[in-house]
Scaffold this motif. Sequence first.
Motif, PDB file in Angstrom:
ATOM      1  N   THR A 114       0.821  -1.211   0.000  1.00  0.00           N
ATOM      2  CA  THR A 114       0.000   0.000   0.000  1.00  0.00           C
ATOM      3  C   THR A 114       0.856   1.263   0.000  1.00  0.00           C
ATOM      4  O   THR A 114       0.601   2.219  -0.745  1.00  0.00           O
ATOM      5  N   ILE A 115       1.885   1.268   0.839  1.00  0.00           N
ATOM      6  CA  ILE A 115       2.771   2.437   0.960  1.00  0.00           C
ATOM      7  C   ILE A 115       3.457   2.742  -0.367  1.00  0.00           C
ATOM      8  O   ILE A 115       3.503   3.892  -0.816  1.00  0.00           O
ATOM      9  N   PHE A 116       3.965   1.717  -1.028  1.00  0.00           N
ATOM     10  CA  PHE A 116       4.684   1.915  -2.292  1.00  0.00           C
ATOM     11  C   PHE A 116       3.724   2.278  -3.437  1.00  0.00           C
ATOM     12  O   PHE A 116       4.049   3.103  -4.292  1.00  0.00           O
ATOM     13  N   LEU A 117       2.548   1.687  -3.441  1.00  0.00           N
ATOM     14  CA  LEU A 117       1.568   1.994  -4.502  1.00  0.00           C
ATOM     15  C   LEU A 117       1.085   3.443  -4.410  1.00  0.00           C
ATOM     16  O   LEU A 117       0.984   4.137  -5.420  1.00  0.00           O
ATOM     17  N   HIS A 118       0.791   3.897  -3.203  1.00  0.00           N
ATOM     18  CA  HIS A 118       0.336   5.282  -3.034  1.00  0.00           C
ATOM     19  C   HIS A 118       1.421   6.278  -3.444  1.00  0.00           C
ATOM     20  O   HIS A 118       1.113   7.419  -3.805  1.00  0.00           O
ATOM     21  N   SER A 119       2.686   5.849  -3.401  1.00  0.00           N
ATOM     22  CA  SER A 119       3.787   6.731  -3.800  1.00  0.00           C
ATOM     23  C   SER A 119       4.103   6.604  -5.286  1.00  0.00           C
ATOM     24  O   SER A 119       5.027   7.255  -5.784  1.00  0.00           O
ATOM     25  N   GLY A 120       3.368   5.743  -5.994  1.00  0.00           N
ATOM     26  CA  GLY A 120       3.496   5.665  -7.444  1.00  0.00           C
ATOM     27  C   GLY A 120       4.542   4.693  -7.956  1.00  0.00           C
ATOM     28  O   GLY A 120       5.006   4.828  -9.095  1.00  0.00           O
ATOM     29  N   TYR A 121       4.899   3.688  -7.141  1.00  0.00           N
ATOM     30  CA  TYR A 121       5.929   2.736  -7.569  1.00  0.00           C
ATOM     31  C   TYR A 121       5.330   1.361  -7.852  1.00  0.00           C
ATOM     32  O   TYR A 121       4.375   0.938  -7.189  1.00  0.00           O
ATOM     33  N   PRO A 122       5.880   0.634  -8.835  1.00  0.00           N
ATOM     34  CA  PRO A 122       5.362  -0.703  -9.158  1.00  0.00           C
ATOM     35  C   PRO A 122       5.585  -1.678  -7.997  1.00  0.00           C
ATOM     36  O   PRO A 122       6.652  -1.670  -7.365  1.00  0.00           O
ATOM     37  N   VAL A 123       4.589  -2.495  -7.755  1.00  0.00           N
ATOM     38  CA  VAL A 123       4.675  -3.501  -6.697  1.00  0.00           C
ATOM     39  C   VAL A 123       4.281  -4.854  -7.265  1.00  0.00           C
ATOM     40  O   VAL A 123       3.230  -4.991  -7.898  1.00  0.00           O
ATOM     41  N   ARG A 124       5.130  -5.838  -7.041  1.00  0.00           N
ATOM     42  CA  ARG A 124       4.792  -7.225  -7.368  1.00  0.00           C
ATOM     43  C   ARG A 124       4.546  -7.940  -6.044  1.00  0.00           C
ATOM     44  O   ARG A 124       5.480  -8.273  -5.322  1.00  0.00           O
ATOM     45  N   LEU A 125       3.283  -8.137  -5.742  1.00  0.00           N
ATOM     46  CA  LEU A 125       2.870  -8.769  -4.484  1.00  0.00           C
ATOM     47  C   LEU A 125       2.342 -10.168  -4.787  1.00  0.00           C
ATOM     48  O   LEU A 125       1.370 -10.323  -5.536  1.00  0.00           O
ATOM     49  N   PHE A 126       2.985 -11.184  -4.216  1.00  0.00           N
ATOM     50  CA  PHE A 126       2.510 -12.550  -4.430  1.00  0.00           C
ATOM     51  C   PHE A 126       1.084 -12.681  -3.918  1.00  0.00           C
ATOM     52  O   PHE A 126       0.755 -12.226  -2.821  1.00  0.00           O
ATOM     53  N   SER A 127       0.232 -13.323  -4.696  1.00  0.00           N
ATOM     54  CA  SER A 127      -1.181 -13.451  -4.345  1.00  0.00           C
ATOM     55  C   SER A 127      -1.427 -14.576  -3.351  1.00  0.00           C
ATOM     56  O   SER A 127      -2.505 -14.669  -2.766  1.00  0.00           O
ATOM     57  N   GLN A 128      -0.438 -15.431  -3.177  1.00  0.00           N
ATOM     58  CA  GLN A 128      -0.556 -16.545  -2.228  1.00  0.00           C
ATOM     59  C   GLN A 128       0.728 -16.639  -1.408  1.00  0.00           C
ATOM     60  O   GLN A 128       1.749 -16.050  -1.750  1.00  0.00           O
ATOM     61  N   MET A 129       0.646 -17.417  -0.330  1.00  0.00           N
ATOM     62  CA  MET A 129       1.846 -17.672   0.473  1.00  0.00           C
ATOM     63  C   MET A 129       2.904 -18.348  -0.387  1.00  0.00           C
ATOM     64  O   MET A 129       2.585 -19.221  -1.202  1.00  0.00           O
ATOM     65  N   VAL A 130       4.152 -17.964  -0.185  1.00  0.00           N
ATOM     66  CA  VAL A 130       5.249 -18.550  -0.953  1.00  0.00           C
ATOM     67  C   VAL A 130       6.423 -18.886  -0.043  1.00  0.00           C
ATOM     68  O   VAL A 130       6.566 -18.305   1.041  1.00  0.00           O
ATOM     69  N   PRO A 131       7.284 -19.805  -0.474  1.00  0.00           N
ATOM     70  CA  PRO A 131       8.531 -20.038   0.257  1.00  0.00           C
ATOM     71  C   PRO A 131       9.390 -18.776   0.242  1.00  0.00           C
ATOM     72  O   PRO A 131       9.400 -18.028  -0.751  1.00  0.00           O
ATOM     73  N   THR A 132      10.126 -18.555   1.301  1.00  0.00           N
ATOM     74  CA  THR A 132      11.025 -17.401   1.357  1.00  0.00           C
ATOM     75  C   THR A 132      11.956 -17.322   0.149  1.00  0.00           C
ATOM     76  O   THR A 132      12.153 -16.234  -0.405  1.00  0.00           O
ATOM     77  N   PRO A 133      12.570 -18.435  -0.314  1.00  0.00           N
ATOM     78  CA  PRO A 133      13.489 -18.321  -1.457  1.00  0.00           C
ATOM     79  C   PRO A 133      12.860 -17.787  -2.742  1.00  0.00           C
ATOM     80  O   PRO A 133      13.573 -17.331  -3.635  1.00  0.00           O
ATOM     81  N   PHE A 134      11.530 -17.807  -2.845  1.00  0.00           N
ATOM     82  CA  PHE A 134      10.888 -17.253  -4.035  1.00  0.00           C
ATOM     83  C   PHE A 134      11.062 -15.738  -4.125  1.00  0.00           C
ATOM     84  O   PHE A 134      11.022 -15.175  -5.227  1.00  0.00           O
ATOM     85  N   VAL A 135      11.236 -15.069  -2.980  1.00  0.00           N
ATOM     86  CA  VAL A 135      11.404 -13.614  -3.013  1.00  0.00           C
ATOM     87  C   VAL A 135      12.766 -13.222  -3.598  1.00  0.00           C
ATOM     88  O   VAL A 135      12.818 -12.436  -4.549  1.00  0.00           O
ATOM     89  N   PRO A 136      13.902 -13.751  -3.093  1.00  0.00           N
ATOM     90  CA  PRO A 136      15.171 -13.407  -3.758  1.00  0.00           C
ATOM     91  C   PRO A 136      15.237 -13.890  -5.204  1.00  0.00           C
ATOM     92  O   PRO A 136      15.848 -13.234  -6.050  1.00  0.00           O
ATOM     93  N   PHE A 137      14.604 -15.034  -5.492  1.00  0.00           N
ATOM     94  CA  PHE A 137      14.556 -15.524  -6.875  1.00  0.00           C
ATOM     95  C   PHE A 137      13.842 -14.500  -7.761  1.00  0.00           C
ATOM     96  O   PHE A 137      14.291 -14.187  -8.874  1.00  0.00           O
ATOM     97  N   ALA A 138      12.714 -13.960  -7.271  1.00  0.00           N
ATOM     98  CA  ALA A 138      11.950 -12.978  -8.042  1.00  0.00           C
ATOM     99  C   ALA A 138      12.681 -11.644  -8.140  1.00  0.00           C
ATOM    100  O   ALA A 138      12.605 -10.962  -9.169  1.00  0.00           O
TER     101      ALA A 138
END
Length: 603
Positions: A114-138
């Motif tokens: 929410t904070i980043f979207l209101h400031s006008g920046y792109p956000v890729r938010l996973f729609s479901q729970m994911v393993p932690t390693p998926f974040v650095p991979f992404a």
Amino acid sequence: MSTRTPELDKKIDEWLTWDKNTSTLAAIKKLVNEENFSELSKVLLNRLSFGTAGLRGKMAAGYAAMNDLVIIQTGQGLLKYLEHCDKNLLVNNGIIIGYDGRYNSQRFAELTATIFLHSGYPVRLFSQMVPTPFVPFAVAKYKSAIGVMVTASHNPKEDNGYKVYGPNSSQIVSPVDKEIQKNILDNLVPLDTSWDTSVLKSSKLLTDPLKETLDDYLNVVKETIIPEHIKINEKAKILFTYTAMHGVGYKYVKEVFNVIGILMVPVEKQRDPHPDFPTVKFPNPEEGKSSLDLSFKTANENGSRVIIANDPDADRMAAAEKNENTGEWKVFSGNELGALLGWWCLYCFKTKYPKEPLENTYMLSSTVSSMILRSMSKKEGFNFIETLTGFKWMGNKTVELINQGKKVIFAFEEAIGYCCGTAVMDKDGVSAAFQLATLTSFLSQQGKTLTDKLQEIYNEYGYHVSLNSYFICHDGEKIKKIFERIRNFNGPNSYPSGILKEKYKISTIRDLTTGYDNSQTDNKAILPVSKSSQMITFNFTNGLVCTLRTSGTEPKIKYYTEMCAAPGDLNRTAIIATLKEMVDGVIEELLQPVENSLLLKAD
């Protein structure tokens, strides 16, 4: 009403003005009405500090805990830090956000988005729970400015955390954490828009990276595995028992196992995410047999001889193997799995790239982990690097080596963390599970077990026998006194020279709290020094290495010991007996558990 403490009065007014979460607001109001100034001081005058591990703490009201207001303040500070250091990258590639199955994890992730979207920046938010390693991979896939994973990993159910990955897709290290903390403190006032999560339904800047990330991750698995090994997996038809420990791993491990031809039966009661972790005392497979009771039951009922376990955010992996003759289960230690996976990654690399020179190839492990990779490197010709504890150090060192044109094929730490390859610059329990399962199939075709292979590794490179555990101590001052006593053991600035009446002598000492290291000519440590944590390593003349350290996220004094025997010394019984005698001596003489009322790890 006044508390007669101006600073506390100010913090109470702040909280009552700023907090819009009805639950935590009511909790502070209740303390105020009860005039519980001591508790109010504890939760409002102290602040959860942002470090290299991000944030981690109990979910509760107040600045000293994890809650909506603290997350908003953290998100606002993180945004300002990124605007200062690389706004173009933030504008173009935005931020990645993931979350696990704990209470409030999705909420904290959405507030950050929410904070980043209101400031006008792109956000890729996973729609479901994911393993932690998926974040650095992404982060690596999308070349993002930063990645945030909301997780407390294997901590108790009351906790949550906020883990940050830099643009190099590795965990942040100092001074980045200090710069983020400064920006948090400069942006404590929550903006009205920071609470307005309706933007999640309307913003065109918000996308879901789940499908693309999972597809790419599976493609990496397909590219990594040697085709012949998929055929071996399918032919071996070994049934693995898998537990997600009430975490996020099942869905993703199942996808990976389907790709590589591995069969598995899940521990049904632990298969799906559950924030209460109802079937285990601690949701941590590192705790050993006590956390795997349901896995043993499931395996025995299904005729399965190998168990693979992830922790709740699936960045760690544990394993156990059944002795077909005795029916007993062996739970592998983190160091034993490191030896097996290290050997396997080297074997696969040499098979896949037979002409690649090993002098350009690297493996890494942390300073408290087994030195088995170092022993392998001496015989095989690859390079070994020892880092400080934590994958933030190994991940950033891996990035540095890759930028120099080097190949990094494996990194591990004894706390069941493994990085097989460089697709993820952090520990990855999903890829470790696929590698260990494939190794098991490969060995079965030779009539061998994982335990057999471990024995072969020790026969070839020398026994490396570890004995690691910890004591629980909730008194920070007492912990400090224990380590100060060690530093002044025989008088001011005088460390112990040996144990058990000098039966076993200490050859060198490295203190990464003070920077002292008498193995160096100038007595100064080469590895980074941190005054905020305790860590002393003793090298004994007979080959024992012992490290005493505190945990950065838990109230523990940990000890790590390893006897490194020379290749050819096959008297395992004598080696283990000496190790146990020395560990008992170190504990009694240096830690003094009875005098200090330390609680030993229960299993």
